[in-house]
Design an enzyme around this catalytic site. Structure first.
Site, PDB file in Angstrom:
ATOM      1  N   ARG A 291      -0.762  -0.329  39.174  1.00 21.95           N
ATOM      2  CA  ARG A 291      -1.802   0.662  38.884  1.00 21.95           C
ATOM      3  C   ARG A 291      -2.310   1.329  40.168  1.00 21.95           C
ATOM      4  NH1 ARG A 291      -4.711   2.516  34.406  1.00 21.95           N
ATOM      5  NH2 ARG A 291      -3.912   1.039  32.906  1.00 21.95           N
TER       6      ARG A 291
ATOM      7  N   GLU B 233     -13.380   1.451  32.122  1.00 22.48           N
ATOM      8  CA  GLU B 233     -13.152   1.344  33.558  1.00 22.48           C
ATOM      9  C   GLU B 233     -13.394   2.625  34.358  1.00 22.48           C
ATOM     10  OE1 GLU B 233      -9.227  -0.289  32.449  1.00 22.48           O
ATOM     11  OE2 GLU B 233      -9.484  -1.514  34.233  1.00 22.48           O
TER      12      GLU B 233
HETATM   13  N1  MTE Z   1     -18.777  -3.744  30.037  1.00 24.52           N
HETATM   14  C1  MTE Z   1     -19.487  -4.883  29.913  1.00 24.52           C
HETATM   15  N2  MTE Z   1     -20.768  -4.806  29.531  1.00 24.52           N
HETATM   16  N3  MTE Z   1     -18.930  -6.099  30.188  1.00 24.52           N
HETATM   17  C2  MTE Z   1     -17.625  -6.209  30.609  1.00 24.52           C
HETATM   18  O1  MTE Z   1     -17.139  -7.310  30.849  1.00 24.52           O
HETATM   19  N4  MTE Z   1     -15.537  -5.022  31.187  1.00 24.52           N
HETATM   20  C3  MTE Z   1     -14.971  -3.760  31.648  1.00 24.52           C
HETATM   21  C4  MTE Z   1     -15.376  -2.617  30.724  1.00 24.52           C
HETATM   22  N5  MTE Z   1     -16.789  -2.630  30.512  1.00 24.52           N
HETATM   23  C5  MTE Z   1     -16.861  -5.008  30.752  1.00 24.52           C
HETATM   24  C6  MTE Z   1     -17.493  -3.781  30.420  1.00 24.52           C
HETATM   25  C7  MTE Z   1     -13.522  -3.789  31.731  1.00 24.52           C
HETATM   26  S1  MTE Z   1     -12.802  -4.423  33.111  1.00 24.52           S
HETATM   27  C8  MTE Z   1     -12.736  -3.284  30.746  1.00 24.52           C
HETATM   28  S2  MTE Z   1     -11.059  -3.254  30.877  1.00 24.52           S
HETATM   29  C9  MTE Z   1     -13.311  -2.747  29.512  1.00 24.52           C
HETATM   30  O2  MTE Z   1     -14.729  -2.811  29.480  1.00 24.52           O
HETATM   31  C10 MTE Z   1     -12.735  -3.557  28.341  1.00 24.52           C
HETATM   32  O3  MTE Z   1     -13.218  -3.137  27.135  1.00 24.52           O
HETATM   33  P1  MTE Z   1     -12.658  -1.848  26.363  1.00 24.52           P
HETATM   34  O4  MTE Z   1     -11.178  -1.914  26.427  1.00 24.52           O
HETATM   35  O5  MTE Z   1     -13.197  -2.022  25.006  1.00 24.52           O
HETATM   36  O6  MTE Z   1     -13.205  -0.665  27.085  1.00 24.52           O
HETATM   37  N1  LUZ Z   2      -4.292  -5.231  32.473  1.00 23.40           N
HETATM   38  C1  LUZ Z   2      -2.965  -5.173  32.340  1.00 23.40           C
HETATM   39  C2  LUZ Z   2      -5.009  -4.158  32.802  1.00 23.40           C
HETATM   40  O1  LUZ Z   2      -2.344  -6.199  32.063  1.00 23.40           O
HETATM   41  N2  LUZ Z   2      -2.354  -3.998  32.493  1.00 23.40           N
HETATM   42  C3  LUZ Z   2      -2.996  -2.864  32.818  1.00 23.40           C
HETATM   43  O2  LUZ Z   2      -2.397  -1.815  32.948  1.00 23.40           O
HETATM   44  C4  LUZ Z   2      -4.390  -2.940  32.990  1.00 23.40           C
HETATM   45  N3  LUZ Z   2      -5.082  -1.865  33.341  1.00 23.40           N
HETATM   46  C5  LUZ Z   2      -6.386  -1.958  33.516  1.00 23.40           C
HETATM   47  C6  LUZ Z   2      -6.993  -3.178  33.336  1.00 23.40           C
HETATM   48  N4  LUZ Z   2      -6.322  -4.257  32.970  1.00 23.40           N
HETATM   49 MO1  MOS Z   3     -10.419  -4.781  32.611  1.00 22.49          MO
HETATM   50  S1  MOS Z   3      -9.931  -4.984  34.583  1.00 22.49           S
HETATM   51  O1  MOS Z   3      -8.899  -4.205  32.117  1.00 22.49           O
HETATM   52  O2  MOS Z   3     -10.410  -6.364  32.085  1.00 22.49           O
END
Ligand code: MTE
Ligand code: LUZ
Ligand code: MOS
Length: 750
Positions: A304, A706
């Protein structure tokens, strides 16, 4: 719709692992970890600990019935160390006691004799010694070498970014209990229930169907529980299997900080070439990723970084290479942005370098090079539905960038000891797991005979509002009140083979599976209504819980319809599978179309630096963000604010420190500073970009988890600009986080 967890959270009624009533006979697990970062184990003496009060037994690698292996992508990480230690905090044994306190007392009595080996903490040193997790990867487009010859301006430099502690409020933890016939039930605070199930099965040497993993919710994950919840869950599973008793492990904060991997620190070199009129013609970068002692998710994170190496810019000639370097730190792992932010920091540093040397505004160069439809990313995907320029233009117009810049200039002219700085940070983030295979999900929907609905998906609620969105999708797809819908826990017996909740794609993947299941049930229900009412299919509609005939509301109501369908023995349940269409990627060519779509936006950050002390405040962050058509603005704004602040923390104040011996020095909240209410921006102003959304986004509402973290990168450059206003000869280095100590050195250095 309000977040369905809000009331439970505020009242303290929401259930986390540590809130589960303790079962009779429960043993408490505690890992005994290494106190060296690299060593050969000569002997471990457990005898005193084994005799201590309340100790049931101590488990070592010798007790593992299956494979001593928890590696997710590469099989290179033991659950319990055998004869070598590779990082400080590596688990060696599991202490089982009648209470956590007694386990901790006994842990102090374990004696170990080791032979210390050379410790590597620096990724560049690892690369020199050829200690790599896997061979380097390169993405390229055009011809950088020939293009540099034609560039009017070339700048070369180095950019470093440090790691970041996840600091989820709920620490890692799991609770396992045995069932009949060798079955094992595991409650885990994990983003990846299937990863826990698969790995527990491997370590215990049982088929996956013997293991049921259940997740109610997480008190935050941020990537830190995508892979690294697994070891703790497997420890309790192993202990439960061996002792036939319930085993619980909720990790102490300082143990969690010491034992778990974090965001990857990166050390990178860049070379950027521009034309006379500031078009970026060529860009070359070499990334050294500090992977830690085992692969964990590093290969995917590395990928990534390459995907996001050019951020929101079109550069026709690019060559970016990344090394995943094996060091003696805990294996670093997923963290919001997943390598993308690290790649973006380097291109932003390169542009800042060029702008300063050329005496132009950074935003001039940023603007000229923004992506547009038809451009090609270095990995082959062609840009479409591009919002790079629209979000840039809208932010700079709506917030009046010229006026903001003038305000900064005026302030700086009037103040000697305080200086302001401003910076724009455009973002472009690809949505989908970069590993195409992972982009799938399933959902299970039951309509009960009273008309209430229960839904299960493979997605995990971690504070991001997933459950709220899944209830919304259900209410929308059935056209019934959300009050009728209950979301169940995430459970591997109901939903199998899940990808982790990650990559911001959880609502898209699981929401689309949910829609598919509901559409099948709805089709059957409409058939029932047609027969019941004796009308043609095309005359029928269902909305607001009622059947409509030719647009007229009939008496046939949801509950009656369900009751009739049930009496007629119609199936009121459905399980559906969704796999993202279109996407593909060929690793042998490093080309393809890996992302369903991209999320765009632009932030404008203003800061004030106290030039006597080197401290600073974030005055203001103004953002235009591409939500698509947000399905829940409250939830999505929460994601923007949280992501932004987390990004600012990473860039400015969160300073991970390891000793040369590989010991984590910033091992508590007294030595690791995260943003608090005083360090967040004084105002955050978010305006949604007006767009139609994207068909591959759930209800056209784009993924939001993210991307906003990367707006925080703007803070780094805004502080640099303030420093330059005070000290035009400052030697600018790109070495995040820009802590007050480093700011002070820059203010008075040359
Ligand atoms: N928001 C909260 N409140 N807590 C979390 O742990 N994780 C983040 C983001 N927002 C997170 C968060 C991360 S790393 C990701 S990948 C996404 O939420 C995962 O959830 P989604 O795929 O539903 O967006
Ligand atoms: N996890 C993963 C991830 O396994 N592949 C991805 O591309 C990715 N991208 C964002 C966050 N977690
Ligand atoms: Mo988020 S880094 O894809 O858990």
């Amino acid at each position: 719709m309000k977040n369905i967890d809000a009331v439970g959270h505020v009242r303290g009624e929401s259930i986390y692992v540590d809130d589960i009533p303790v079962r009779v006979g429960t043993l408490f697990a505690l890992a005994y970890c290494s106190s060296s970062a690299h060593a050969r184990i000569n002997r471990v003496d457990y005898s005193k600990a084994e005799e201590a009060e309340g100790i049931h037994r101590i488990i070592t690698h010798k007790d593992i019935p299956g494979e001593n292996q928890i590696g997710g992508i590469i099989l290179d990480e033991p659950l319990l160390a055998v004869d070598e230690i590779h990082f400080w905090g590596q688990p060696i044994a599991i202490i089982l006691a009648e209470s956590e306190y007694l386990a901790r007392q006994a842990r102090k009595l374990i004696e170990i004799d080791v032979e210390e080996l050379h410790v590597i903490t620096n990724p560049r040193e690892a690369r020199k010694q050829n200690k790599l997790i896997h061979p380097p990867r390169t993405f390229s487009i055009g011809d950088v070498d020939n293009t540099f010859n034609k560039c009017a301006h070339i700048f070369e430099g180095r950019a470093d970014s440090n790691g970041q502690e996840h600091l989820y409020i709920e620490t890692q933890g799991a609770y396992a209990y045995p069932g009949e016939n060798d079955k094992l039930f595991i409650v885990s605070s994990t983003q990846g229930p299937t990863a826990v199930q698969r790995t527990a099965a491997r370590v215990l040497s049982v088929p996956m169907h013997q293991i049921e993993v259940d997740v109610t919710r997480l008190g935050g994950g941020f990537g830190g529980k995508e892979d690294q919840a697994t070891s703790f869950a497997v420890m309790v599973a192993l202990a439960s299997k061996i002792t036939k008793r319930p085993v619980k492990y909720v990790v102490h904060r300082m143990d969690d900080m010491k034992m778990t991997g974090k965001r990857h620190p990166y050390s990178s070199d860049y070379k950027i070439g521009l034309s006379e009129d500031y078009k970026i013609l060529a860009y070359e970068a070499t990334f050294h990723q500090n992977a830690g002692a085992a692969a964990d998710l590093s290969p995917a994170v590395l990928e990534r970084t390459l995907f996001h190496a050019t951020n929101a810019y079109f550069i026709p000639n690019v060559k970016v290479t990344a090394y995943s370097c094996k060091t003696n730190l805990p294996p670093n792992t997923a963290f919001r942005g997943f390598g993308g932010p690290q790649g973006m920091f380097v291109i932003e540093s390169a542009i800042q370098h060029a702008a300063r040397s050329l005496g132009v505004k950074k935003r001039t160069i940023q603007h000229i090079n923004l992506l547009d439809n038809g451009n090609e990313f270095p990995y082959g995907q062609v840009v479409d539905q591009c919002q790079a320029k629209t979000s840039w233009n809208e932010s700079n117009e709506k917030f009046n960038i010229e006026k903001l810049e003038f305000g900064v200039l005026k302030f700086n002219a009037e103040n000697k000891l305080y200086k302001k700085g401003i910076a724009c940070m455009p973002i472009c983030f690809g949505i989908s797991f970069t590993n195409t295979m992972m982009n799938n999900a399933r959902a299970l929907v039951h309509v009960y005979q009273d008309g209430s609905v229960g839904i299960s998906t493979g997605g995990v609620e971690m504070g991001q509002g997933l459950n709220t969105k899944m209830v919304q999708v259900t209410a929308e797809a059935f056209n019934i009140s959300a009050k009728r819908v209950k979301i169940e826990t995430t459970n591997t017996t109901r939903i199998a083979n899940t990808s982790p909740s990650a990559a911001s794609a959880t609502s898209d993947l699981n929401g689309k599976a949910l829609q598919k299941a509901i559409r099948s049930i709805m089709t059957r229900l409409l058939l029932v209504a047609r027969q019941e009412l004796g009308v043609e299919y095309h005359q029928l509609d269902f909305k607001n819980e009622h059947i409509f005939i030719d647009g007229e509301k009939s008496d046939l109501h949801w509950e009656q319809l369900i009751s009739i369908a049930h009496q007629q023995r119609v199936n009121l349940s459905e399980h559906a599978h969704y796999a993202t269409p279109i996407i593909h990627f060929d690793k042998s060519k490093e080309k393809g179309h890996p992302f369903a779509y991209h999320v765009y936006g632009n932030s404008i950050t203003t800061v004030t630096v106290d030039c006597l002390r080197g401290i600073y405040e974030i005055d203001d962050v103004k953002i235009v963000h591409d939500f698509g058509k947000s399905m829940n603005m409250d939830v999505d704004l929460g994601q923007i604010e949280g992501g932004l602040v987390q990004g600012i923390g990473w860039m400015t104040m969160e300073e991970l420190a390891y000793g040369d011996d590989g010991r984590l020095l910033s091992n508590a909240l007294s030595t690791y500073k995260i943003p608090d209410i005083y360090s967040v921006p004084k105002t955050i102003d978010v305006k949604p970009l007006k767009t139609d959304g994207h068909d591959l986004a759930i209800l056209k509402s784009k993924a939001v988890g993210e991307p906003p973290l990367m707006y925080g990168i703007g803070a780094y450059f805004a502080i640099q600009n303030a420093v330059l206003a005070f000290n035009p000869n400052a030697n600018l280095v790109f070495d995040a986080p820009f802590t007050p100590e480093k700011v002070l050195l820059a203010l008075y250095g040359e």
